[in-house]
Design an enzyme around this catalytic site. Structure first.
Site, short mmCIF file in Angstrom:
data_model
loop_
_atom_site.label_atom_id
_atom_site.label_comp_id
_atom_site.label_asym_id
_atom_site.label_seq_id
_atom_site.Cartn_x
_atom_site.Cartn_y
_atom_site.Cartn_z
N SER A 45 9.22 37.74 14.91
CA SER A 45 9.05 36.29 14.97
C SER A 45 7.75 35.90 15.67
CB SER A 45 10.24 35.63 15.68
OG SER A 45 10.38 36.11 17.00
N GLU A 46 7.32 36.72 16.66
CA GLU A 46 6.04 36.44 17.31
C GLU A 46 5.32 37.74 17.68
OE1 GLU A 46 4.80 33.48 17.67
OE2 GLU A 46 6.59 32.22 17.40
N THR A 47 4.00 37.71 17.53
CA THR A 47 3.11 38.71 18.12
C THR A 47 2.18 37.97 19.07
OG1 THR A 47 3.19 40.19 16.20
CG2 THR A 47 1.29 40.40 17.67
#
Length: 262
Positions: A45-47
């Site tokens: 969902s996030e980097t």
């Protein structure tokens, strides 16, 4: 080029809980298209990427589809990497971001506390098709900030939700949070964001910058215990001190450390 990468389960004391985020420390910024392609390849969902800047760090967050203005769980994961893996000695980490300066401190009990700007959600009319897309027959109220905040009264309805993500993506908001009181916490939530490339985010720290002020006012409490997620869940502590900020606290657990080759 080789880049070190960490995958951290944020808002969980153990792996396989909370919300996974990739964290990549950089010596300097790479082109935006490279940052986006790495985030797409990671398919989390996030980097998060950070670069040291004086006594602080510049921090950016990417979903597999877009760069976002604020991400709580990837901020927690970044701070956890700096404290626990890179042995940062500062008592308080200062991150320069699209949402201004964010501070993260480490408590004696191992909790990491993030100091975020509060956002007061505003009551709005429920648009046609929203409840149907969520699979809900009714809702107590709808509020808007970055997200739609759908308030319901029965926490037992949270886990069974099976939204129509195509229908949800038509609404012009970052995401849709469905929240209810109870079930062993002050409030529980699920968050859906197909418009930003995340059908469901297990634990969304940034959503609690709106959720915590709402529940604090409704329950008459400044300190709130929270849980978010469906099959996969994470736990948060929120403080609403009344100064326009929200303190969001949680733990982190390392799942993986490795190397990206590009």
């Amino acid at each position: 080029m080789q880049l070190e990468i960490f995958q951290v389960d944020a808002f969980s004391a153990e792996p396989f809980g909370g919300n996974p985020a990739a964290v990549i420390p950089l010596d300097r910024w790479l082109p935006d298209d490279v940052l986006q392609r790495v985030a797409e390849e990671n398919n989390l969902s996030e980097t998060a990427y950070f670069v040291r800047n004086g006594e602080g760090f510049d921090l950016r967050w990417f979903t597999p589809a877009v760069e976002v203005d604020l991400c709580g769980h990837a901020t927690l994961a970044s701070a956890w990497v700096l404290f626990e893996q890179l042995h940062e000695q500062a008592e308080v980490l200062r991150f320069n971001t699209r949402s201004g300066e964010l501070r993260v401190s480490r408590g004696a009990d191992g909790l990491l506390a993030m100091d975020f700007p509060a956002k007061q959600p505003v009551a709005v009319d429920i648009p046609d098709g929203l409840l149907e897309a969520l699979g809900l027959a009714s809702a107590r109220a709808l509020y808007r900030s970055d997200d739609f905040v759908v308030v319901i009264d029965d926490a037992a309805l949270i886990d069974p939700l099976k939204p129509d993500f195509v229908a949800l993506s038509a609404f012009d908001v970052r995401g849709i949070a469905v929240t209810a009181p109870g079930r062993g916490f002050d409030f529980v939530t699920r968050w859906f964001g197909p418009r930003v490339g995340i059908n469901e985010d297990p634990v969304t720290g940034s959503a609690h910058t709106s959720l915590a002020p709402y529940w604090s006012e409704r329950l008459g409490k400044r300190s709130l215990s929270c849980e978010q997620g469906g099959v996969r869940k994470g736990q948060l502590q929120c403080e609403v001190p009344g100064n326009g900020r929200v303190i969001i606290s949680g733990r982190g657990a390392l799942y993986m450390r490795g190397t990206v080759f590009i």
